[in-house]
Design a protein around this motif. Sequence first.
Motif, PDB file in Angstrom:
ATOM      1  N   LEU A 198     -36.248 -29.475  23.089  1.00  0.00           N
ATOM      2  CA  LEU A 198     -35.766 -29.569  24.467  1.00  0.00           C
ATOM      3  C   LEU A 198     -36.591 -30.558  25.285  1.00  0.00           C
ATOM      4  O   LEU A 198     -36.066 -31.212  26.187  1.00  0.00           O
ATOM      5  CB  LEU A 198     -35.773 -28.187  25.132  1.00  0.00           C
ATOM      6  N   ASP A 199     -37.864 -30.691  24.971  1.00  0.00           N
ATOM      7  CA  ASP A 199     -38.703 -31.664  25.680  1.00  0.00           C
ATOM      8  C   ASP A 199     -38.184 -33.086  25.517  1.00  0.00           C
ATOM      9  O   ASP A 199     -38.453 -33.954  26.341  1.00  0.00           O
ATOM     10  CB  ASP A 199     -40.148 -31.597  25.169  1.00  0.00           C
ATOM     11  N   LEU A 200     -37.424 -33.337  24.461  1.00  0.00           N
ATOM     12  CA  LEU A 200     -36.887 -34.674  24.192  1.00  0.00           C
ATOM     13  C   LEU A 200     -35.458 -34.854  24.694  1.00  0.00           C
ATOM     14  O   LEU A 200     -34.898 -35.940  24.579  1.00  0.00           O
ATOM     15  CB  LEU A 200     -36.935 -34.949  22.683  1.00  0.00           C
ATOM     16  N   ALA A 201     -34.865 -33.801  25.239  1.00  0.00           N
ATOM     17  CA  ALA A 201     -33.458 -33.843  25.663  1.00  0.00           C
ATOM     18  C   ALA A 201     -33.298 -34.489  27.037  1.00  0.00           C
ATOM     19  O   ALA A 201     -34.158 -34.359  27.910  1.00  0.00           O
ATOM     20  CB  ALA A 201     -32.889 -32.419  25.695  1.00  0.00           C
ATOM     21  N   CYS A 202     -32.175 -35.172  27.227  1.00  0.00           N
ATOM     22  CA  CYS A 202     -31.824 -35.737  28.541  1.00  0.00           C
ATOM     23  C   CYS A 202     -31.284 -34.640  29.444  1.00  0.00           C
ATOM     24  O   CYS A 202     -30.605 -33.727  28.979  1.00  0.00           O
ATOM     25  CB  CYS A 202     -30.732 -36.794  28.387  1.00  0.00           C
ATOM     26  N   GLY A 203     -31.548 -34.734  30.731  1.00  0.00           N
ATOM     27  CA  GLY A 203     -30.970 -33.811  31.696  1.00  0.00           C
ATOM     28  C   GLY A 203     -31.489 -32.393  31.581  1.00  0.00           C
ATOM     29  O   GLY A 203     -30.778 -31.436  31.893  1.00  0.00           O
ATOM     30  N   LEU A 204     -32.742 -32.231  31.158  1.00  0.00           N
ATOM     31  CA  LEU A 204     -33.331 -30.909  30.982  1.00  0.00           C
ATOM     32  C   LEU A 204     -33.381 -30.157  32.307  1.00  0.00           C
ATOM     33  O   LEU A 204     -33.720 -30.716  33.343  1.00  0.00           O
ATOM     34  CB  LEU A 204     -34.749 -31.063  30.423  1.00  0.00           C
ATOM     35  N   THR A 205     -32.998 -28.871  32.268  1.00  0.00           N
ATOM     36  CA  THR A 205     -33.050 -28.015  33.462  1.00  0.00           C
ATOM     37  C   THR A 205     -33.815 -26.740  33.129  1.00  0.00           C
ATOM     38  O   THR A 205     -34.197 -26.511  31.980  1.00  0.00           O
ATOM     39  CB  THR A 205     -31.632 -27.624  33.940  1.00  0.00           C
ATOM     40  N   GLU A 206     -34.002 -25.899  34.120  1.00  0.00           N
ATOM     41  CA  GLU A 206     -34.671 -24.609  33.924  1.00  0.00           C
ATOM     42  C   GLU A 206     -33.862 -23.679  33.019  1.00  0.00           C
ATOM     43  O   GLU A 206     -34.397 -22.744  32.452  1.00  0.00           O
ATOM     44  CB  GLU A 206     -34.904 -23.916  35.271  1.00  0.00           C
ATOM     45  N   THR A 207     -32.560 -23.929  32.904  1.00  0.00           N
ATOM     46  CA  THR A 207     -31.693 -23.053  32.109  1.00  0.00           C
ATOM     47  C   THR A 207     -31.134 -23.771  30.874  1.00  0.00           C
ATOM     48  O   THR A 207     -30.077 -23.420  30.365  1.00  0.00           O
ATOM     49  CB  THR A 207     -30.538 -22.496  32.963  1.00  0.00           C
ATOM     50  N   SER A 208     -31.854 -24.768  30.382  1.00  0.00           N
ATOM     51  CA  SER A 208     -31.444 -25.512  29.194  1.00  0.00           C
ATOM     52  C   SER A 208     -31.829 -24.768  27.924  1.00  0.00           C
ATOM     53  O   SER A 208     -32.889 -24.144  27.853  1.00  0.00           O
ATOM     54  CB  SER A 208     -32.107 -26.895  29.175  1.00  0.00           C
ATOM     55  N   ARG A 209     -30.972 -24.855  26.929  1.00  0.00           N
ATOM     56  CA  ARG A 209     -31.245 -24.311  25.593  1.00  0.00           C
ATOM     57  C   ARG A 209     -30.537 -25.192  24.579  1.00  0.00           C
ATOM     58  O   ARG A 209     -29.692 -26.013  24.936  1.00  0.00           O
ATOM     59  CB  ARG A 209     -30.707 -22.873  25.465  1.00  0.00           C
ATOM     60  N   LEU A 210     -30.865 -25.012  23.311  1.00  0.00           N
ATOM     61  CA  LEU A 210     -30.124 -25.669  22.241  1.00  0.00           C
ATOM     62  C   LEU A 210     -29.011 -24.733  21.808  1.00  0.00           C
ATOM     63  O   LEU A 210     -29.259 -23.560  21.504  1.00  0.00           O
ATOM     64  CB  LEU A 210     -31.033 -25.988  21.055  1.00  0.00           C
ATOM     65  N   GLY A 211     -27.796 -25.236  21.760  1.00  0.00           N
ATOM     66  CA  GLY A 211     -26.637 -24.419  21.417  1.00  0.00           C
ATOM     67  C   GLY A 211     -26.698 -23.822  20.029  1.00  0.00           C
ATOM     68  O   GLY A 211     -26.098 -22.777  19.764  1.00  0.00           O
TER      69      GLY A 211
END
Length: 169
Positions: free
Chosen positions: A130-143
Amino acid sequence: MSHRSFSVFRKIFSEFSKLPLRGVAIKQQTAYTHKSELLASLQQVKTFHTTPIVAKDKITINLIDRKGEKHTTSANIDDTILDVVLDNELNFESFGVCEGTVSCSTCHVIFEDGVYSLLEEPLMDEMDMLDLACGLTETSRLGCQVYLTKEMDNCTVTLPREITDARDV
């Protein structure tokens, strides 16, 4: 993964290394004293594509794609978001290209606050991706790491507008 979990995981696969169990992921590790307990536990083992053979309870899930279009579909409880996308043949550009091995971050999704609070804590591997993902938010996860529950019925999951394939970083 804790040291104990790793040793249990290794024990399970060393005893069954000769069986054709390619692409197996274990959702929950437990200590086993007898082979019969281990065999019984394998009934709970899931492959990377976790669609169950026997139909289970279904929920409705709303997926908002990168263009902002809403896709409402039914999903099996205990499937991952990645499974839902694959099972319903939703053509989300480059979604889940690593097939759930937690090595790309292309299945990055954003949950509503109320739904995010229901989810289990992410493991370190997922946090690293997730640290490498674009548009990271407080509620981000990997599907590929989020398993659906009854409490998630009618939830909305949003794909960020941009994606990063961590394998290219």
